[in-house]
Design an enzyme around this catalytic site. Sequence first.
Site, PDB file in Angstrom:
ATOM      1  N   PHE A  87       0.858  -1.180   0.000  1.00 55.68           N
ATOM      2  CA  PHE A  87       0.000   0.000   0.000  1.00 55.68           C
ATOM      3  C   PHE A  87       0.893   1.228   0.000  1.00 55.68           C
ATOM      4  CE2 PHE A  87      -2.423   3.172   2.520  1.00 55.68           C
ATOM      5  CZ  PHE A  87      -3.632   3.174   1.867  1.00 55.68           C
ATOM      6  N   LEU A  89       1.154   4.895   0.023  1.00 55.77           N
ATOM      7  CA  LEU A  89       0.601   6.245   0.209  1.00 55.77           C
ATOM      8  C   LEU A  89       1.712   7.219   0.624  1.00 55.77           C
ATOM      9  CD1 LEU A  89      -1.972   8.044   0.382  1.00 55.77           C
ATOM     10  CD2 LEU A  89      -2.192   7.348   2.772  1.00 55.77           C
ATOM     11  N   TRP A 120       8.663   4.129   3.337  1.00 54.04           N
ATOM     12  CA  TRP A 120       8.155   3.327   4.472  1.00 54.04           C
ATOM     13  C   TRP A 120       7.076   2.344   4.043  1.00 54.04           C
ATOM     14  CZ3 TRP A 120      11.548   4.243   7.932  1.00 54.04           C
ATOM     15  CH2 TRP A 120      11.955   5.552   8.244  1.00 54.04           C
ATOM     16  N   ILE A 121       7.222   1.715   2.908  1.00 59.22           N
ATOM     17  CA  ILE A 121       6.128   0.874   2.414  1.00 59.22           C
ATOM     18  C   ILE A 121       6.328  -0.579   2.859  1.00 59.22           C
ATOM     19  CG2 ILE A 121       4.813   0.156   0.378  1.00 59.22           C
ATOM     20  CD1 ILE A 121       4.793   3.252   1.127  1.00 59.22           C
ATOM     21  N   GLY A 206      -7.418  -0.518   7.930  1.00 55.28           N
ATOM     22  CA  GLY A 206      -6.058  -0.791   8.398  1.00 55.28           C
ATOM     23  C   GLY A 206      -5.871  -0.444   9.865  1.00 55.28           C
ATOM     24  N   ARG A 232       9.391 -16.142  39.521  1.00 58.36           N
ATOM     25  CA  ARG A 232      10.570 -15.421  40.020  1.00 58.36           C
ATOM     26  C   ARG A 232      10.414 -15.133  41.519  1.00 58.36           C
ATOM     27  NH1 ARG A 232      15.909 -14.045  39.595  1.00 58.36           N
ATOM     28  NH2 ARG A 232      16.272 -11.928  40.352  1.00 58.36           N
ATOM     29  N   GLY A 303      12.165  -7.195  35.406  1.00 59.62           N
ATOM     30  CA  GLY A 303      13.462  -6.718  35.876  1.00 59.62           C
ATOM     31  C   GLY A 303      14.496  -6.770  34.759  1.00 59.62           C
ATOM     32  N   GLY A 304      15.738  -7.020  35.120  1.00 62.01           N
ATOM     33  CA  GLY A 304      16.822  -7.063  34.131  1.00 62.01           C
ATOM     34  C   GLY A 304      16.579  -8.102  33.051  1.00 62.01           C
ATOM     35  N   GLU A 327      -0.218   4.378   9.939  1.00 65.92           N
ATOM     36  CA  GLU A 327      -1.668   4.439   9.676  1.00 65.92           C
ATOM     37  C   GLU A 327      -2.303   5.608  10.434  1.00 65.92           C
ATOM     38  OE1 GLU A 327      -3.710   1.163   8.637  1.00 65.92           O
ATOM     39  OE2 GLU A 327      -1.969  -0.117   8.347  1.00 65.92           O
TER      40      GLU A 327
HETATM   41  C1  LIG Z   1       7.681   0.469   9.823  1.00 72.49           C
HETATM   42  C2  LIG Z   1       6.754   1.379   9.071  1.00 72.49           C
HETATM   43  C3  LIG Z   1       5.871   0.837   8.144  1.00 72.49           C
HETATM   44  C4  LIG Z   1       5.033   1.667   7.400  1.00 72.49           C
HETATM   45  N1  LIG Z   1       4.225   1.123   6.435  1.00 72.49           N
HETATM   46  C5  LIG Z   1       3.562   1.957   5.576  1.00 72.49           C
HETATM   47  C6  LIG Z   1       2.869   1.414   4.432  1.00 72.49           C
HETATM   48  O1  LIG Z   1       2.792   0.192   4.231  1.00 72.49           O
HETATM   49  N2  LIG Z   1       2.283   2.289   3.561  1.00 72.49           N
HETATM   50  C7  LIG Z   1       2.336   3.651   3.736  1.00 72.49           C
HETATM   51  O2  LIG Z   1       1.791   4.377   2.889  1.00 72.49           O
HETATM   52  N3  LIG Z   1       2.984   4.187   4.811  1.00 72.49           N
HETATM   53  C8  LIG Z   1       3.599   3.374   5.726  1.00 72.49           C
HETATM   54  N4  LIG Z   1       4.287   3.904   6.801  1.00 72.49           N
HETATM   55  C9  LIG Z   1       4.343   5.368   6.946  1.00 72.49           C
HETATM   56  C10 LIG Z   1       3.505   5.896   8.113  1.00 72.49           C
HETATM   57  O3  LIG Z   1       2.147   5.763   7.839  1.00 72.49           O
HETATM   58  C11 LIG Z   1       3.967   7.345   8.355  1.00 72.49           C
HETATM   59  O4  LIG Z   1       5.264   7.273   8.940  1.00 72.49           O
HETATM   60  C12 LIG Z   1       3.003   8.090   9.256  1.00 72.49           C
HETATM   61  O5  LIG Z   1       1.790   8.350   8.583  1.00 72.49           O
HETATM   62  C13 LIG Z   1       3.579   9.428   9.748  1.00 72.49           C
HETATM   63  O6  LIG Z   1       4.107  10.184   8.678  1.00 72.49           O
HETATM   64  P1  LIG Z   1       5.603  10.751   8.802  1.00 72.49           P
HETATM   65  O7  LIG Z   1       6.482   9.667   9.233  1.00 72.49           O
HETATM   66  O8  LIG Z   1       5.906  11.462   7.546  1.00 72.49           O
HETATM   67  O9  LIG Z   1       5.522  11.787  10.006  1.00 72.49           O
HETATM   68  P2  LIG Z   1       5.059  13.316   9.918  1.00 72.49           P
HETATM   69  O10 LIG Z   1       3.743  13.428   9.240  1.00 72.49           O
HETATM   70  O11 LIG Z   1       6.187  14.139   9.415  1.00 72.49           O
HETATM   71  O12 LIG Z   1       4.825  13.626  11.470  1.00 72.49           O
HETATM   72  C14 LIG Z   1       5.881  13.924  12.377  1.00 72.49           C
HETATM   73  C15 LIG Z   1       5.261  14.373  13.706  1.00 72.49           C
HETATM   74  O13 LIG Z   1       4.432  15.557  13.489  1.00 72.49           O
HETATM   75  C16 LIG Z   1       3.122  15.299  13.959  1.00 72.49           C
HETATM   76  N5  LIG Z   1       2.131  15.982  13.099  1.00 72.49           N
HETATM   77  C17 LIG Z   1       2.089  15.988  11.738  1.00 72.49           C
HETATM   78  N6  LIG Z   1       1.019  16.678  11.312  1.00 72.49           N
HETATM   79  C18 LIG Z   1       0.355  17.103  12.430  1.00 72.49           C
HETATM   80  C19 LIG Z   1      -0.837  17.856  12.669  1.00 72.49           C
HETATM   81  N7  LIG Z   1      -1.644  18.309  11.683  1.00 72.49           N
HETATM   82  N8  LIG Z   1      -1.177  18.110  13.956  1.00 72.49           N
HETATM   83  C20 LIG Z   1      -0.430  17.636  14.977  1.00 72.49           C
HETATM   84  N9  LIG Z   1       0.693  16.909  14.828  1.00 72.49           N
HETATM   85  C21 LIG Z   1       1.082  16.646  13.569  1.00 72.49           C
HETATM   86  C22 LIG Z   1       2.951  13.780  13.895  1.00 72.49           C
HETATM   87  O14 LIG Z   1       1.921  13.315  14.756  1.00 72.49           O
HETATM   88  C23 LIG Z   1       4.335  13.312  14.323  1.00 72.49           C
HETATM   89  O15 LIG Z   1       4.425  13.351  15.720  1.00 72.49           O
HETATM   90  C24 LIG Z   1       5.074   3.078   7.609  1.00 72.49           C
HETATM   91  C25 LIG Z   1       5.927   3.611   8.564  1.00 72.49           C
HETATM   92  C26 LIG Z   1       6.770   2.802   9.283  1.00 72.49           C
HETATM   93  C27 LIG Z   1       7.715   3.424  10.277  1.00 72.49           C
END
Ligand SMILES: Cc1cc2nc3c(=O)[nH]c(=O)nc-3n(C[C@H](O)[C@H](O)[C@H](O)COP(=O)(O)OP(=O)(O)OC[C@H]3O[C@@H](n4cnc5c(N)ncnc54)[C@H](O)[C@@H]3O)c2cc1C
Length: 356
Positions: A87, A89, A120-121, A206, A232, A303-304, A327
């Site tokens: 997916f 996005l 990050w897909i 999701g 323990r 613990g440890g 998500e």
């Molecule tokens: C292991 C892993 C697997 C993943 N799998 C998928 C996948 O299969 N497909 C896919 O499409 N994506 C995937 N992702 C991506 C994931 O959905 C994004 O990392 C997530 O949506 C956050 O986006 P970002 O990392 O760009 O953080 P950012 O959007 O840059 O956010 C950074 C910080 O700012 C805060 N923030 C941002 N906007 C606002 C707002 N309007 N108000 C308040 N706070 C805000 C956030 O809450 C966060 O604390 C995956 C990520 C990881 C780490």
Amino acid sequence: MLAEMARKLGEIGYLGAPVSERYGGRGLDYVSYALIVEQVGRGCSSARTVVSVQTSLVAGSIERWGSEEQKQRWLPRLCSGEAFGCFGLTEPDTGSDAANLRTRAERTATGWRLNGQKMWISLGNVAEVALVFAQTDPEREHRGLACFLVPTASEGFSSTEIHGKLGLRSADTASLAFDDLELPEDALLGEVGDGFKIAMSALDNGRYSVAAGCVGICAGCVDASVSYATERRQFGVPIARFQLVQAMIAEMIVKRDAARLLVLRAGALKDAGKPNTVETSIAKLYATEASVECADAAIQVHGGSGYVDDHPVERYLRDARVTTLYEGTSQIQKLIIGRDATGIDAILPYAKEESA
Ligand SMILES: Cc1cc2nc3c(=O)[nH]c(=O)nc-3n(C[C@H](O)[C@H](O)[C@H](O)COP(=O)(O)OP(=O)(O)OC[C@H]3O[C@@H](n4cnc5c(N)ncnc54)[C@H](O)[C@@H]3O)c2cc1C
């Protein structure tokens, strides 16, 4: 190894469980699906990722938005675990602000040309088909988004493994690139302009699946902690004799049960065909945060010994940590819940103020 696991999950009906039997699924309701995901999540969040991505994000979207031909082509193989789907996005510069995609889809004489990157897909290196969200007309903003079913064997598609994750170490995570990737017209899922709706409906499912997996992590933490605390011994007695240790376990149990009931509430609404976006966000927010708190407390009970991989609790913490990020982060879930309560959209504060 991932492929072998997917086939086993497919064989026992854990992939595509809510997908219609007509397309190779099991035709189960959402409450039953949550019970499956909880148990997989209790065992291994990397396996749970395969179930969630394959079922909720990919197969669910194809079943809901796809043409009959698209369903016939992809769903049976996704449900059996013969093929992986991913997916796409998130992009390097676009995470929470999911409507603001830079990946471009341009019309050609025979279909579409795709250029851009995804970040990050999950399952991106092993997928046979990628759901890719792209902008067709930047002036139309989120109304210009479209979703494409992209065979990963297409010329112009490439993927790179992302290393160094804190958890989910046996789950695949990739960055994707599309370089003048040509697609036929029938690669479009739904209509041009449906992309944002497809993404949001996929995330409703999701998030539900992630939340159910986190109930499993909470349950695993309780079981591991009870088992350890009753064996323990310190000060001549099992550590479970200490009220402060029992308090940690009791708090985990309350969080596990609250998370489970919130998931089942969202599932009951899904099964009844009622709106459930807010209830799903509540379940996702609570269950994911609860899983991090339970895993942290479970390490404390151990613990440890909880700090090393002789016990599952350190893995629970590493795996749980990502669930409050993907998500939709916990902050985004709070803004969805707050928007529903107040009628004010604080996710896009400037857009609101300007148009007011
Ligand atoms: C292991 C892993 C697997 C993943 N799998 C998928 C996948 O299969 N497909 C896919 O499409 N994506 C995937 N992702 C991506 C994931 O959905 C994004 O990392 C997530 O949506 C956050 O986006 P970002 O990392 O760009 O953080 P950012 O959007 O840059 O956010 C950074 C910080 O700012 C805060 N923030 C941002 N906007 C606002 C707002 N309007 N108000 C308040 N706070 C805000 C956030 O809450 C966060 O604390 C995956 C990520 C990881 C780490």
